[in-house]
Design an enzyme around this catalytic site. Structure first.
Site, short mmCIF file in Angstrom:
data_model
loop_
_atom_site.label_atom_id
_atom_site.label_comp_id
_atom_site.label_asym_id
_atom_site.label_seq_id
_atom_site.Cartn_x
_atom_site.Cartn_y
_atom_site.Cartn_z
N HIS A 269 0.80 -1.24 0.00
CA HIS A 269 0.00 0.00 0.00
C HIS A 269 0.82 1.29 0.00
CE1 HIS A 269 0.86 -0.50 4.25
NE2 HIS A 269 -0.09 -1.40 4.44
N ASP B 176 -5.98 -4.16 0.20
CA ASP B 176 -5.80 -4.04 1.66
C ASP B 176 -7.16 -4.13 2.36
OD1 ASP B 176 -4.71 -3.76 4.17
OD2 ASP B 176 -4.20 -1.64 3.96
N PHE C 140 -7.78 1.17 12.31
CA PHE C 140 -7.49 1.59 10.94
C PHE C 140 -7.95 0.54 9.94
CE2 PHE C 140 -4.45 3.78 13.63
CZ PHE C 140 -4.36 5.05 13.07
N GLY C 141 -8.47 0.96 8.78
CA GLY C 141 -8.73 0.02 7.70
C GLY C 141 -10.14 0.05 7.18
ZN ZN Z 1 -0.35 -2.55 6.09
#
Ligand code: ZN
Length: 425
Positions: free
Chosen positions: A233, A306, A324-325
């Site tokens: 990423h 991701d 996060f994400g």
């Molecule tokens: Zn990562």
């Protein structure tokens, strides 16, 4: 057991094919490509008129959360989301519970995928035990059990000496080593990209330099060790420039970009909406433009999602407390068409490369082509189908997407895995 896909525009960069043709799959393998193929009796037919027929798309960066976090995702649900996004092969990161740092966990994932997954699942083993960044994990054993790469993704390997040793192991086992490039001493406490927007909203920033210094260090270590090194990423202009430089020097260095990093910048963020909170963060507009440039110039080898599922209970907290994400499997193809192909930044052929030969060149899965005899993995997509993404209908167990209710023009139409129709619109 056969399927014939009729009347599509077949784009297979691996064989420099771009032609109207039928594709015949028999017993799980590509049997023939050409006009007006005759199919065996009983063959299933898919009419791909007006659509693109490509080798099965590969997502080399997915979090399936199993074992350990099945409330967020499972190998089965994540694989269904992959198929619905047009992916036929996915590589899953090792930050499960327990971490995939051993033969036991790798074997569990392989076996579980064999029973439950609707697409091909390839595990990525950890670089260090528990991804704690200290002791090298059982890399040889994991490779023998089916691991196709090593990474501590979610975390960087902060210690340079450990990273050097890991690269030497990766090289001797001929595995790519994938780094989540983040210097934790620079990013600590940050919630979004450090810039005008973080100041405006009073949120702590993650500077672009936290990625840049890690990429710089690792490229020097890749030169020292000769390892096949891959930046996960990538998100900053300097990181792309450094990878381009390393590649020009002949180093075995590659990188991937996520759809959200080429589609969005921090200017499109909705303030305090945790569906825009990810690592690396959405950067400034000039960084976003550098991602597009890297894709057009060939510096970036792959588009990877991701895909990072988190349950609503965790994402519905104060911004600073949220993990996060975001999930991304089901929107990747449509975002690529909208932000890269439709504006003429890349061709359809280049798009197919970024989902097939590109990730294949890094991961060496033996896929990514429609050559006769290759595994019968096919992705069919359309450049003009109109649809709306409803995250509440997602095959994923999680709902954390910034693209809910987004109207798209173009998207996946079917995913055929080892000769079996696994999803169609
Ligand atoms: Zn990562």
């Amino acid at each position: 057991m056969s399927i014939v896909i009729r009347n599509g525009r077949v784009i297979d960069p691996a064989s420099s094919t771009d032609a109207l043709a039928d594709v015949l799959i028999v017993d799980g393998r590509i049997a023939a490509i050409g006009p007006n193929l005759s199919a065996p009796g009983g063959a299933e037919t898919f009419n791909a008129g007006g659509m693109i027929v490509a080798p099965g798309f590969i997502d080399m960066h997915v979090h399936l959360r199993e074992p350990g976090y099945e409330h967020a995702e499972s190998i089965e649900s994540g694989s269904r989301a992959a198929a619905a996004g047009g992916f036929t092969s996915i590589c899953c990161m090792p930050n499960t519970k327990p971490v995939n740092d051993s033969v036991t966990v790798t074997s569990y994932i392989v076996e579980r995928a064999r029973q439950k997954a609707v697409v091909n699942v390839f595990p990525i083993g950890a670089i260090t035990k528990g991804s704690a960044g200290e002791e090298i994990a059982a890399i040889g054993g994991m490779k023998a059990a089916g691991a196709v790469a090593i990474s501590d993704d979610g975390l960087p390997v902060m210690n340079a000496r450990v990273m050097r040793r890991a690269m030497e192991f990766a090289r001797s086992y001929d595995l790519p080593i994938i780094q989540h490039c983040e210097d934790l001493t620079l990013s600590a406490g940050g919630d979004m990209h450090e810039g005008a927007q973080s100041v405006r909203w009073g949120l702590r920033g993650i500077p672009a330099a936290s990625e840049d210094v890690m990429v710089a260090r690792d490229l020097l270590l890749a030169q020292l060790t000769g390892a096949r090194y891959h930046v996960a990423h990538i998100s900053t202009a300097n990181a792309v420039a450094m990878v381009a430089f390393a590649r020009r020097q002949g180093l075995a260095v590659t990188c991937e970009v996520t759809p959200h990093h080429f589609a969005l910048s921090d200017e499109e963020m909705h303030p305090y909406d945790s569906n825009y909170k990810m690592k690396p963060p959405l950067r400034g507009a000039s960084h976003r433009e550098a991602m597009v440039y890297g894709l057009t110039r060939g510096t970036i080898s792959a588009i990877a999602t991701d895909h990072a599922p988190h349950p609503g209970s965790e994402k519905m907290q104060e911004f600073e407390r949220c993990p996060f994400g975001i999930i991304g499997l089901e929107t990747a193809v449509a975002l690529t068409l909208e932000y890269l192909v439709a504006p003429g930044r890349i061709t359809l052929n280049r798009m197919v490369e970024l989902f097939t030969t590109g990730p294949e060149s890094v991961m060496r899965l033996g896929r990514g082509t429609l050559a006769v005899g290759a595994p019968g993995d096919v992705t069919v997509f359309s450049t003009d189908v109109e649809w709306t993404y409803d995250v509440n209908q997602s095959a994923s167990r999680s709902r954390n997407s910034p693209f809910h209710e987004r109207k798209f023009r173009g998207g996946p139409m079917a995913a055929i895995v080892n000769g079996e129709m696994r999803w169609k619109r």
